[in-house]
Design an enzyme around this catalytic site. Structure first.
Site, mmCIF file in Angstrom:
data_model
loop_
_atom_site.group_PDB
_atom_site.id
_atom_site.type_symbol
_atom_site.label_atom_id
_atom_site.label_comp_id
_atom_site.label_asym_id
_atom_site.label_seq_id
_atom_site.Cartn_x
_atom_site.Cartn_y
_atom_site.Cartn_z
ATOM 1 N N GLU A 148 -13.824 9.710 9.066
ATOM 2 C CA GLU A 148 -14.979 9.214 8.547
ATOM 3 C C GLU A 148 -14.865 7.558 8.840
ATOM 4 O O GLU A 148 -13.802 7.000 8.429
ATOM 5 C CB GLU A 148 -14.893 9.479 7.156
ATOM 6 C CG GLU A 148 -15.975 8.901 6.221
ATOM 7 C CD GLU A 148 -17.345 9.048 6.724
ATOM 8 O OE1 GLU A 148 -17.662 10.442 6.918
ATOM 9 O OE2 GLU A 148 -18.155 8.313 6.959
ATOM 10 N N CYS A 264 -8.750 0.695 2.525
ATOM 11 C CA CYS A 264 -8.400 1.302 3.933
ATOM 12 C C CYS A 264 -7.396 0.375 4.971
ATOM 13 O O CYS A 264 -6.355 0.878 5.131
ATOM 14 C CB CYS A 264 -9.753 1.473 4.271
ATOM 15 S SG CYS A 264 -10.420 2.830 3.716
HETATM 16 C C1 UDX Z 1 -13.212 -0.174 6.590
HETATM 17 C C2 UDX Z 1 -13.437 0.073 7.892
HETATM 18 O O1 UDX Z 1 -14.604 -1.149 8.495
HETATM 19 C C3 UDX Z 1 -14.218 1.330 7.916
HETATM 20 O O2 UDX Z 1 -15.028 1.652 9.169
HETATM 21 C C4 UDX Z 1 -13.412 2.519 7.732
HETATM 22 O O3 UDX Z 1 -14.041 3.769 7.367
HETATM 23 C C5 UDX Z 1 -12.628 1.812 6.204
HETATM 24 O O4 UDX Z 1 -12.216 0.738 6.366
HETATM 25 P P1 UDX Z 1 -14.075 -1.226 4.439
HETATM 26 O O5 UDX Z 1 -12.626 -1.104 3.704
HETATM 27 O O6 UDX Z 1 -15.199 -0.580 3.508
HETATM 28 O O7 UDX Z 1 -14.241 -0.340 5.607
HETATM 29 O O8 UDX Z 1 -14.218 -2.579 4.485
HETATM 30 P P2 UDX Z 1 -14.433 -3.491 5.906
HETATM 31 O O9 UDX Z 1 -16.156 -3.967 5.747
HETATM 32 O O10 UDX Z 1 -14.137 -3.148 7.140
HETATM 33 O O11 UDX Z 1 -13.703 -5.012 5.231
HETATM 34 C C6 UDX Z 1 -12.570 -4.788 4.910
HETATM 35 C C7 UDX Z 1 -12.030 -6.317 4.598
HETATM 36 O O12 UDX Z 1 -11.949 -7.293 5.453
HETATM 37 C C8 UDX Z 1 -12.736 -6.934 3.330
HETATM 38 O O13 UDX Z 1 -11.671 -7.478 2.592
HETATM 39 C C9 UDX Z 1 -13.400 -7.915 4.214
HETATM 40 O O14 UDX Z 1 -13.341 -9.015 3.123
HETATM 41 C C10 UDX Z 1 -12.470 -8.338 5.269
HETATM 42 N N1 UDX Z 1 -13.072 -9.113 6.301
HETATM 43 C C11 UDX Z 1 -14.113 -8.372 6.947
HETATM 44 C C12 UDX Z 1 -12.867 -10.348 6.550
HETATM 45 O O15 UDX Z 1 -11.856 -11.059 5.978
HETATM 46 N N2 UDX Z 1 -13.479 -11.033 7.710
HETATM 47 C C13 UDX Z 1 -14.120 -10.489 8.507
HETATM 48 O O16 UDX Z 1 -14.851 -10.929 9.372
HETATM 49 C C14 UDX Z 1 -14.780 -9.040 8.084
#
Ligand code: UDX
Length: 437
Positions: A148, A264
């Protein structure tokens, strides 16, 4: 199609509701009675935009129900395993207890031809091991692994319209049957030309962990550039824009700041490292340790920057923290950089007052020692410094002139590079970004 979804957390509750909305007959099962009571009442146990609507509509359709009794999985053709694989206490490896327990509990209720479908993020090799368990049970059921990729905050859209589908299936006839069943499950997405990769178990498992490892690496890459920018006077936000115009690189996931968190990315890269070491290939992903270290250094950097910026000693200062959840549009504070920064500043003696549109309850449950405030206005009032650590739209659009009149000292640390530095400085603020002058 009749299906069960075992585990009704961020993944399972959305998956169960979305599958029912798409026309399937779904039972969601979880061992937590309070979660099941809430879901049965059409109330999601966590904040996820769009979920209340599809949950309510699916329940009204009669195609969705929830239960704490695994025996209610009997009669379903497909059984999704959507339980968590958190970091094992005292180790970097994934804790497989919940996945193993879910499969064990399911075994007595499987019938010939049933398909067990793993969705949880697992160490490579798990599916092969579980397939043996299912075969040995003599139930005549089979296993597929269908990772997923949903993002919290966009979970409903990502489930209804995924950007790709991956099936890890056994070889031969069992694999063909598994593929046919999954094609029926995802008929709507497939009709919309969603790309599909049908592969073996190990590849399907690795697709998920390598995707998350890549995303984490991309974020830590830009945060490493922020560290260099900080000692050379460059601006990492402009650098990200400029390299992002290269289509091979792309601008997404190049936002430098306090780093990644959540349920994650952090635990997945650690579990990947631990699994690679078990397989004797630790060196192949040793760089992920550096990715993790860069990420954690950014939290420390925000704390240090705040302490240095303060006009008075930290233990006599009030610090306003904007953000607790690990990213906007989520109430999830698991491994949240924002909460970590708040806790560290509190530990240094600062009078921390933190706010978040959705994350307060979860943050308070973990860290009752912090002061929480619902109103942004009250959070800012009398502050000696303001630290933005989660870029909710509510915080991005704060009027710096209005905010300057509330605080004691107009000092802002923008831990997400989310604010207009020029506008904040023009309003009298001393502005600090990460990796930008
Ligand atoms: C992630 C993956 O994107 C997703 O495909 C997987 O199924 C689960 O893990 P998620 O944990 O919901 O999803 O968050 P995501 O949007 O990926 O962001 C993760 C972290 O990275 C957040 O803390 C966000 O603030 C940070 N982030 C994201 C950054 O610091 N910089 C960025 O440019 C993008």
């Amino acid at each position: 199609m009749k299906m069960s979804v075992i585990g009704c957390g961020y993944l399972g509750a959305v998956h169960a509701s979305a599958m029912a909305e798409l026309g399937h007959d779904v039972v969601g099962i979880d061992v937590d009675p309070s979660k099941i009571a809430l879901l049965t009442n059409c109330t999601p146990p966590f904040f996820e935009p769009g979920l209340p609507e599809i949950l309510t509509s699916a329940m009204a359709s009669g195609r969705l129900r929830f239960s704490t009794d695994i025996a209610d999985a009997a009669g379903s053709d497909v059984h999704f395993i959507a339980v968590g694989t958190p970091q094992k206490p005292g180790s970097h490896a994934a804790d497989m207890r919940f996945v193993d327990a879910a499969v064990d509990a399911l075994l007595p209720h499987l019938a010939p031809g049933n398909l067990v479908v793993g969705k949880s993020t697992v160490p490579v090799g798990t599916a092969a091991r579980l397939a043996d368990v299912i075969t040995a049970s003599g139930t005549g059921a089979h296993l597929a692994w269908n990772p997923e990729f949903l993002r919290e905050g966009f979970a409903v859209a990502d489930t209804v319209s995924p950007d790709r589908l991956v099936y890890g299936v056994p070889t031969g006839e069992a694999g063909e049957r598994a593929t046919a069943l999954l094609n029926e499950v995802y008929a709507v997405a497939l009709a919309a030309s969603t790309p599909l990769v049908v592969t073996d178990y190990a590849t399907a498992e690795l697709v998920k962990v390598s995707a998350n490892a890549f995303l984490a690496t991309k974020i830590s890459f830009i945060n490493a550039m922020a560290e260099i920018a900080e000692v050379s006077g460059a601006d990492v936000t402009q650098l990200a824009d400029a390299i992002g115009f290269d289509a091979r690189i792309g601008r997404k996931f190049l936002n430098a700041g306090v780093g990644f968190g959540g349920g994650c990315l952090p635990k997945d890269i650690r579990a990947f490292t631990a699994r690679a070491e078990e397989l004797g290939r630790g060196e192949s992903v040793a760089f992920l340790k550096e990715v993790d270290a860069i990420n954690l250094r950014r939290r420390q950097r925000v704390v240090d920057l705040t302490v240095e910026a303060l006009a008075r000693p930290v233990h006599t200062s009030k610090v306003a923290i904007l953000g607790l959840s690990f990213k906007p549009n989520s109430d999830d504070v698991r491994d949240s950089p924002a909460l970590d920064v708040a806790v560290q500043l509190h530990g240094l003696g600062a009078g921390v007052v933190a706010t978040d549109p959705e994350g307060i309850a979860n943050a308070r449950a973990r860290h009752p020692q912090l002061n929480y405030e619902v109103s942004v206005e009250e959070t800012l009032r009398g502050a000696d410094a303001v630290v933005l650590v989660t870029e909710w739209p509510e915080f991005r659009t704060i009027d710096p002139i209005w905010a300057a009149n509330l605080v004691r000292t107009p000092i802002i640390v923008d831990g997400r590079n989310a604010l207009d530095a020029v506008a904040w400085r023009a309003a009298g603020w001393t502005y600090y970004g990460l990796g930008r002058p």
